[in-house]
Design an enzyme around this catalytic site. Structure first.
Site, PDB file in Angstrom:
ATOM      1  N   ASP A   1       0.883  -1.182   0.000  1.00 41.18           N
ATOM      2  CA  ASP A   1       0.000   0.000   0.000  1.00 41.18           C
ATOM      3  C   ASP A   1       0.913   1.222   0.000  1.00 41.18           C
ATOM      4  O   ASP A   1       0.885   2.016   0.915  1.00 41.18           O
ATOM      5  CB  ASP A   1      -0.947  -0.002   1.193  1.00 41.18           C
ATOM      6  CG  ASP A   1      -0.230   0.015   2.540  1.00 41.18           C
ATOM      7  OD1 ASP A   1       0.938  -0.421   2.610  1.00 41.18           O
ATOM      8  OD2 ASP A   1      -0.828   0.472   3.539  1.00 41.18           O
TER       9      ASP A   1
ATOM     10  N   ASP B   1       6.999   1.328   2.520  1.00 35.73           N
ATOM     11  CA  ASP B   1       6.750   0.372   1.430  1.00 35.73           C
ATOM     12  C   ASP B   1       7.676   0.684   0.251  1.00 35.73           C
ATOM     13  O   ASP B   1       8.192  -0.233  -0.402  1.00 35.73           O
ATOM     14  CB  ASP B   1       5.310   0.465   0.911  1.00 35.73           C
ATOM     15  CG  ASP B   1       4.259   0.258   1.969  1.00 35.73           C
ATOM     16  OD1 ASP B   1       3.682  -0.836   2.021  1.00 35.73           O
ATOM     17  OD2 ASP B   1       4.007   1.210   2.720  1.00 35.73           O
TER      18      ASP B   1
ATOM     19  N   ASN C   1      -2.299   2.809   3.466  1.00 30.04           N
ATOM     20  CA  ASN C   1      -1.669   4.097   3.770  1.00 30.04           C
ATOM     21  C   ASN C   1      -2.313   5.228   2.988  1.00 30.04           C
ATOM     22  O   ASN C   1      -2.492   6.337   3.502  1.00 30.04           O
ATOM     23  CB  ASN C   1      -0.174   4.056   3.428  1.00 30.04           C
ATOM     24  CG  ASN C   1       0.626   3.228   4.405  1.00 30.04           C
ATOM     25  OD1 ASN C   1       0.314   3.171   5.587  1.00 30.04           O
ATOM     26  ND2 ASN C   1       1.672   2.579   3.907  1.00 30.04           N
TER      27      ASN C   1
ATOM     28  N   THR D   1       2.994  -6.046   2.880  1.00 30.85           N
ATOM     29  CA  THR D   1       3.445  -4.943   3.729  1.00 30.85           C
ATOM     30  C   THR D   1       2.332  -3.939   4.007  1.00 30.85           C
ATOM     31  O   THR D   1       2.594  -2.882   4.588  1.00 30.85           O
ATOM     32  CB  THR D   1       4.647  -4.212   3.092  1.00 30.85           C
ATOM     33  OG1 THR D   1       4.234  -3.566   1.885  1.00 30.85           O
ATOM     34  CG2 THR D   1       5.785  -5.172   2.806  1.00 30.85           C
TER      35      THR D   1
ATOM     36  N   ASN E   1       0.283   0.970  17.194  1.00 32.43           N
ATOM     37  CA  ASN E   1       0.675   2.290  16.694  1.00 32.43           C
ATOM     38  C   ASN E   1      -0.498   3.093  16.148  1.00 32.43           C
ATOM     39  O   ASN E   1      -0.317   4.211  15.669  1.00 32.43           O
ATOM     40  CB  ASN E   1       1.777   2.178  15.632  1.00 32.43           C
ATOM     41  CG  ASN E   1       1.346   1.413  14.397  1.00 32.43           C
ATOM     42  OD1 ASN E   1       0.240   0.882  14.323  1.00 32.43           O
ATOM     43  ND2 ASN E   1       2.231   1.340  13.423  1.00 32.43           N
TER      44      ASN E   1
ATOM     45  N   GLU F   1      -1.881  -2.590  15.611  1.00 37.03           N
ATOM     46  CA  GLU F   1      -0.972  -2.068  14.588  1.00 37.03           C
ATOM     47  C   GLU F   1      -1.786  -1.716  13.348  1.00 37.03           C
ATOM     48  O   GLU F   1      -2.799  -2.369  13.053  1.00 37.03           O
ATOM     49  CB  GLU F   1       0.100  -3.128  14.274  1.00 37.03           C
ATOM     50  CG  GLU F   1       1.081  -2.766  13.182  1.00 37.03           C
ATOM     51  CD  GLU F   1       0.549  -3.125  11.795  1.00 37.03           C
ATOM     52  OE1 GLU F   1       0.911  -2.406  10.846  1.00 37.03           O
ATOM     53  OE2 GLU F   1      -0.208  -4.099  11.679  1.00 37.03           O
ATOM     54  N   PHE F   2      -1.355  -0.729  12.586  1.00 37.07           N
ATOM     55  CA  PHE F   2      -2.171  -0.168  11.509  1.00 37.07           C
ATOM     56  C   PHE F   2      -2.629  -1.196  10.483  1.00 37.07           C
ATOM     57  O   PHE F   2      -3.815  -1.227  10.115  1.00 37.07           O
ATOM     58  CB  PHE F   2      -1.414   0.963  10.798  1.00 37.07           C
ATOM     59  CG  PHE F   2      -2.160   1.515   9.612  1.00 37.07           C
ATOM     60  CD1 PHE F   2      -3.151   2.475   9.783  1.00 37.07           C
ATOM     61  CD2 PHE F   2      -1.899   1.072   8.317  1.00 37.07           C
ATOM     62  CE1 PHE F   2      -3.868   2.977   8.705  1.00 37.07           C
ATOM     63  CE2 PHE F   2      -2.603   1.568   7.235  1.00 37.07           C
ATOM     64  CZ  PHE F   2      -3.594   2.527   7.424  1.00 37.07           C
ATOM     65  N   ASN F   3      -1.731  -2.004   9.938  1.00 38.92           N
ATOM     66  CA  ASN F   3      -2.108  -2.901   8.842  1.00 38.92           C
ATOM     67  C   ASN F   3      -3.203  -3.876   9.253  1.00 38.92           C
ATOM     68  O   ASN F   3      -4.107  -4.169   8.462  1.00 38.92           O
ATOM     69  CB  ASN F   3      -0.888  -3.676   8.330  1.00 38.92           C
ATOM     70  CG  ASN F   3       0.042  -2.822   7.505  1.00 38.92           C
ATOM     71  OD1 ASN F   3      -0.334  -1.764   7.012  1.00 38.92           O
ATOM     72  ND2 ASN F   3       1.282  -3.271   7.356  1.00 38.92           N
TER      73      ASN F   3
ATOM     74  N   HIS G   1       9.759  -0.579   9.007  1.00 42.44           N
ATOM     75  CA  HIS G   1       8.758  -1.643   9.141  1.00 42.44           C
ATOM     76  C   HIS G   1       8.764  -2.580   7.925  1.00 42.44           C
ATOM     77  O   HIS G   1       9.001  -3.791   8.044  1.00 42.44           O
ATOM     78  CB  HIS G   1       7.360  -1.037   9.260  1.00 42.44           C
ATOM     79  CG  HIS G   1       7.147  -0.138  10.429  1.00 42.44           C
ATOM     80  ND1 HIS G   1       7.130  -0.581  11.729  1.00 42.44           N
ATOM     81  CD2 HIS G   1       6.907   1.203  10.489  1.00 42.44           C
ATOM     82  CE1 HIS G   1       6.892   0.431  12.540  1.00 42.44           C
ATOM     83  NE2 HIS G   1       6.749   1.529  11.811  1.00 42.44           N
ATOM     84  N   ASP G   2       8.466  -2.022   6.757  1.00 42.93           N
ATOM     85  CA  ASP G   2       8.250  -2.844   5.570  1.00 42.93           C
ATOM     86  C   ASP G   2       9.531  -3.409   4.960  1.00 42.93           C
ATOM     87  O   ASP G   2       9.533  -4.564   4.507  1.00 42.93           O
ATOM     88  CB  ASP G   2       7.451  -2.058   4.531  1.00 42.93           C
ATOM     89  CG  ASP G   2       6.053  -1.707   5.036  1.00 42.93           C
ATOM     90  OD1 ASP G   2       5.590  -2.358   5.993  1.00 42.93           O
ATOM     91  OD2 ASP G   2       5.438  -0.784   4.487  1.00 42.93           O
TER      92      ASP G   2
END
Length: 326
Positions: free
Chosen positions: A13, A18, A42, A127, A162, A168-170, A254-255
């Protein structure tokens, strides 16, 4: 089983990290990167697809097929992360409009086809939110048995979230999809979820000094000016946000860590456990719940990353960027 290099397919995303993950995949996997799909998260699907094509072009891999996927999550209450990644998703960076068009193939079809093309050889990485992967599993329930490795950047397993205290966002962006995915993988003959969560990603960071050192190393490589400018301009937006939050300018990788683990599993230490996703909690929707002690009596479906060799990840990333510049 074939000893030829594994193939890599990445579902993104595309926001800032990413983009870094895609650059790393291009440099580290080379021709093994056989496809990319995009999902809302995102930023919008259209922005994620445009960003992905532009980043691949920056890396000299405009030939990689980019297949757009889900434009809305299965649970459509979520919001995007433009506050973190900027209005375009790439911070302060600006990339030329890509010349190669996006594929007319839907992400779900592209994922299923890539896994079935050479069973047991594909490393699949997600991701972003897991909407495309959930739809792919619903389309082809045998998908978990066709992939060699399935790595996600998602979840918080022994750490705070987060986007909410627990999520977590995803995972939070589409918890229904995440629950489908966790329940589909890890069964008999199926690849487990390799979960790269906030517990380990927060330990892999870069800052302005790292980017300055990379610029000094890249020298006069033909792609160096455009690549370095992109890294610096995109990171600056993230740095500014983190400085407001914590007083320190840095970017969490992260990704890129998820892609790095797909290509080199030894970068993290994992612990096998059953994981499920909370979808109806008043305060905990999107939380990844881990049964470390086997109390559920379920099959352990997930390899949860619990430790990371952060310095080796950083070294591999900067070495890859140096090659890409060169």
């Amino acid at each position: 089983m074939s000893h030829e290099p594994d193939r890599l397919f990445v579902d993104v995303d595309t926001g800032i990290d990413d983009a870094y993950a895609l650059l790393y995949a291009c440099a580290e996997a080379g021709p093994r990167l056989v496809g990319v799909s995009t999902v809302v998260g995102n930023v919008s699907l259209a922005a994620a697809t445009r960003n992905t094509r532009a980043v691949l072009a920056l890396a000299g891999r405009g030939d990689v097929t980019v297949a757009p996927g889900a434009a809305v999550p299965l649970a459509p209450e979520a919001v995007d992360a433009r506050a973190v990644h900027g209005d375009t998703g790439l911070g302060h960076a600006s990339l030329p409009e890509p010349q190669e068009p996006a594929s007319t193939v839907h992400a779900v079809d592209a994922i299923v086809a890539a896994a079935r093309a050479e069973p047991g050889r594909l490393a699949l990485v997600a991701t972003g939110p897991l909407t495309n992967i959930a739809l792919a599993v619903m389309r082809d329930p045998d998908l978990p048995r066709h992939v060699k490795r399935f790595v996600i950047m998602g979840g918080a397993y022994a750490a705070h979230g987060n986007v909410t205290p627990s999520a977590e966002f995803n995972i939070w962006h589409d918890p229904e999809a995440a629950r489908i995915v966790f329940r589909a993988f890890g069964g008999p003959g199926a690849a487990p979820v390799v979960a790269i969560g906030l517990d380990v990603t927060r330990k892999v960071t870069i800052d302005g000094a790292d980017l300055a050192a990379l610029a000094a190393r890249c020298g006069g490589g033909p792609r160096a000016p455009a690549l370095l400018r992109f890294l610096e301009d995109s990171a600056r937006h993230y740095f500014e946000r983190m400085e407001r939050q914590s007083g320190r300018r840095f970017l969490v990788m992260h990704d890129p860590l998820a892609v790095a683990v797909a290509l080199d599993p030894g970068l993290v230490e994992t612990r096998r456990a059953a994981v499920d996703v909370e979808t109806a909690g008043r305060l905990t929707t999107g939380a990844t719940v881990v049964d470390w002690d086997g109390r559920w009596g379920r099959l352990a479906n997930t390899e949860v990353a619990v430790a990371v060799d952060a310095e080796r990840v950083r070294a591999k990333f900067f070495a890859a960027m140096e090659r890409l510049a060169g």
